[in-house]
Design a protein around this motif. Structure first.
Motif: not given
Length: 92
Positions: A77-79, A81-82, A84-85, A92
């Protein structure tokens, strides 16, 4: 604290930058599965006798498998989000 051979001993890191230590319990010395535990440490394959402190927990194989799956899902999930950002120009 109670364990049986095949369970995992997980000792939390004493600082944020120190990872937890994991070891497979290969023998229990006390009656009813109480410490001391003989543990083979995952990091370096050494074997030691341990009287666990308050920073340690015992997990069964199904419990540690579930915990690892939750950790992998959280990392994914963290990856995501990164990624997507980054796709939206967020640095990031």
């Amino acid at each position: 604290m109670h364990a049986q051979p095949g369970d995992w001993l997980v000792v939390k890191g004493v600082r944020v930058d120190l990872p937890e230590q994991r070891g497979r319990i290969i023998a229990v010395g006390g009656s009813g599965g109480t410490p001391p535990f003989t543990v083979r440490w995952l990091a370096d394959d050494r074997v030691s006798t341990v009287f666990p402190g308050p920073d340690a927990i015992v997990l069964t194989q199904p419990e540690i498998t579930e915990r690892d799956e939750q950790d992998r899902a959280r990392l994914e999930r963290f990856r995501a989000l990164r990624r997507a950002g980054a796709a939206h120009g967020v640095r990031t």
